[in-house]
Design an enzyme around this catalytic site. Structure first.
Site, mmCIF file in Angstrom:
data_model
loop_
_atom_site.group_PDB
_atom_site.id
_atom_site.type_symbol
_atom_site.label_atom_id
_atom_site.label_comp_id
_atom_site.label_asym_id
_atom_site.label_seq_id
_atom_site.Cartn_x
_atom_site.Cartn_y
_atom_site.Cartn_z
ATOM 1 N N CYS A 1 -0.017 -31.542 78.872
ATOM 2 C CA CYS A 1 -0.162 -30.083 78.902
ATOM 3 C C CYS A 1 0.749 -29.319 77.946
ATOM 4 C CB CYS A 1 0.081 -29.589 80.328
ATOM 5 S SG CYS A 1 -0.997 -30.333 81.565
ATOM 6 N N HIS B 1 2.868 -22.784 81.387
ATOM 7 C CA HIS B 1 3.469 -24.118 81.259
ATOM 8 C C HIS B 1 4.261 -24.306 79.963
ATOM 9 C CE1 HIS B 1 3.012 -28.637 82.475
ATOM 10 N NE2 HIS B 1 4.229 -28.128 82.677
#
Length: 559
Positions: free
Chosen positions: A83, A139
């Site tokens: 990610c 994130h």
């Protein structure tokens, strides 16, 4: 929950609203649009290469199929295996080795974030006069307020700061007993939005942004869906259509993908309704390969999320726009997620220079006109902290490169991997209820007693024929290229977790905890607090160790 979902899906349950499909109505076809185009970037989370209808999937994605068919499919497009790296390279246009984020992800309790000296893509677009909005998963770190999306170039933000949350409650646990709420609007905790399914919530927010914005001012809308990352949760109505699917994880995953597909339909319809579509560029991309233990499939590619095999880094991607000069085709031009930065800045009328230190290229002519890509190679990564391969050595790398180090590079048609690339399985879609079962071992990587692999990806996209032994000349060349890249790398930033980040210190929610003045003092106080708890709860310590090891095995990422 069902009442809230109904309220949020105001235009989903009415097919008549999207019957007049944008691709079938009159379009502006002027060579030079009257103003910079509206840019809509849709990023999905953990969607596998096989998990879209136009790749032959058993999952229904009619919106994505139609948008891709009327646009340009990117079939030589690469992303990162997990990610944070993909998101950081999208927003900076730089490889991980040039941002210090070479290793793993940014974990919730780490005092780390996207380097503050980097000029981000939305900041460049703001300079070009764009209104910038983000919806979904960040994130990229949040330990200081300066790290938040609204401080990194976005005018507005609704979404989560951490890597994965519950789709309804927005709770995220970073280990046993370390749990907190994670849904934020701007820089505030959005407690009142709990209970609404995130895919629907984010699609509705995107529609509201379009409804309240003037099409006369250029817009950058970044929609980073949480879907289809774990936990596997979906509204019941989507599960029902996959009720005959034997594998439970695949069934839930399929429902989540189809729900996300309808969210994209919702956003596309809003672009048309509010006057944005004719001067818009819609980009769709996955962030990494699918997680095969959680319903995803990268078949027929090798590997999965968290690995540098093609199944971990080959991306789903397409561009849909009335502004494309050559539509309804497939592009096999080599592209990488870092390329979006200079490409979109160029579309916006902005400029980039060598002084920006970008690793990406402007690939719009390759996408829109079918020209050759300016990109000839991709550094997938060099991670000096990842567990060194037992059978690698500097000698094995001809004295050029220590092959124990995890690294991967693509040059032309050749791809080289060194160190431990991650599990190298070929995993078919999980259609059987008994998956994985004993047949799992039929396609397991037979040997791990090596640390160098070489493939001709053009001729062997499934990485079944290792040519390292037959072409030592190519191996030497690519090892030398890795060494050249490594000389430009900055030190890895992967700090130890800070107990001050515990949500208990932040009213029960994940959020910034550090400042230049108080960080050191509060860190000491928090450690004293947790040292007392640790003595009383040694069972929790053992559980934490267990889950960390379990996570390591599942994610192919030894942290």
């Amino acid at each position: 929950k069902h009442t809230l979902q109904t309220d949020l899906s105001w235009d989903w349950a009415k097919p008549s609203l999207v019957a007049d499909w944008p691709g079938e109505v009159g379009e502006q076809r002027s060579a030079a649009p009257p103003q910079p185009p509206h840019i809509i970037f849709i990023l999905t989370d953990d969607q596998g290469y096989h998990d879209v209808g136009y790749h032959g999937s058993d999952i229904e994605t009619p919106t994505l199929d139609r948008l891709a068919a009327k646009g340009v499919k990117l079939e030589n497009y690469y992303i990162q295996p997990i990610c944070t790296p993909s998101r950081s390279q999208l927003l900076t246009g730089r490889y991980q080795i040039h941002t210090g984020l070479q290793h793993s992800i940014i974990r919730p309790r780490q005092p780390n974030c996207l380097p503050l000296d980097q000029v981000t893509l939305p900041q460049k677009l703001q300079e070009a006069g764009y209104s910038t909005h983000m919806v979904g998963k960040w994130h990229l770190g949040f330990y200081r307020k300066e790290c938040l999306p609204t401080r990194r170039g976005f005018d507005t933000f609704l979404g989560s700061l951490t890597g994965n949350v519950d789709y309804y409650t927005y709770d995220n646990c970073d280990g046993p007993g370390v749990c907190g709420f994670d849904l934020h609007e701007g820089e505030n905790v959005a407690w009142g939005l709990s209970g609404q399914y995130s895919t629907m919530l984010y699609a509705q927010r995107a529609s509201h942004i379009l409804a309240s914005h003037s099409p006369q001012r250029p817009l950058f809308l970044y929609v980073a869906f949480q879907a289809v990352h774990t936990p596997l949760q979906s509204p019941r109505e989507y599960l029902y259509r996959y009720r005959t699917m034997g594998n439970v994880a695949r069934r839930k995953y399929a429902a989540m993908v189809t729900c996300m597909d309808e969210a994209v339909r919702n956003i596309t319809w809003a672009l048309k309704r509010y006057g944005f579509y004719n001067n818009s560029v819609i980009i769709f991309s996955s962030d990494n390969g699918g997680q095969t233990f959680s319903g995803g499939s990268n078949w027929p590619l090798r590997g999965r999320k968290g690995t540098y095999w093609e199944g971990g880094v080959r991306g789903l991607g397409f561009v849909h726009s009335p502004l494309l000069k050559r539509k309804q085709r497939t592009s096999r031009a080599l592209m990488h997620i870092t390329d979006w930065y200079p490409t979109l800045v160029g579309l916006a009328g902005g400029t980039t220079s060598a002084a920006d230190g970008l690793d990406g290229y402007d690939v719009w002519p390759a996408i829109s006109e079918g020209r050759a890509s300016p990109r000839t190679e991709i550094l997938h990564n060099i991670d000096p902290l990842y567990n060194h391969a037992q059978h690698g050595s500097l000698e094995g790398g001809f004295g050029i490169w220590n092959t124990a180090v995890q690294a991967a590079i693509r040059v032309g048609e050749w791809k080289l991997l060194t160190g431990d690339p991650g599990y190298g399985d070929w995993i078919p879609p999980q259609t059987l209820a008994t998956f994985p079962g004993s047949w799992w071992n039929l396609e397991r990587m037979a040997s791990v007693r090596q640390a160098v692999w070489l493939f001709n990806i053009s001729a062997d996209p499934y990485e079944r024929e290792d040519l390292a032994g037959q072409r030592p000349d190519v191996v030497r060349t690519l090892l030398a290229r890795l060494a050249e890249y490594n000389r430009t790398a900055i030190p890895v930033r992967y700090p130890a977790e800070n107990p001050r980040a515990h949500p208990d210190f932040n009213g029960g929610a994940w959020g910034p905890w550090a400042s230049d003045e108080e960080e050191e003092e509060e860190e000491g106080r928090a450690r004293s607090f947790f040292r007392g708890r640790r003595k009383k709860k040694c069972k929790i310590c053992k559980l934490r160790s267990f889950f960390r090891k379990l996570n390591t095995r599942l994610m192919s990422q030894r942290i």
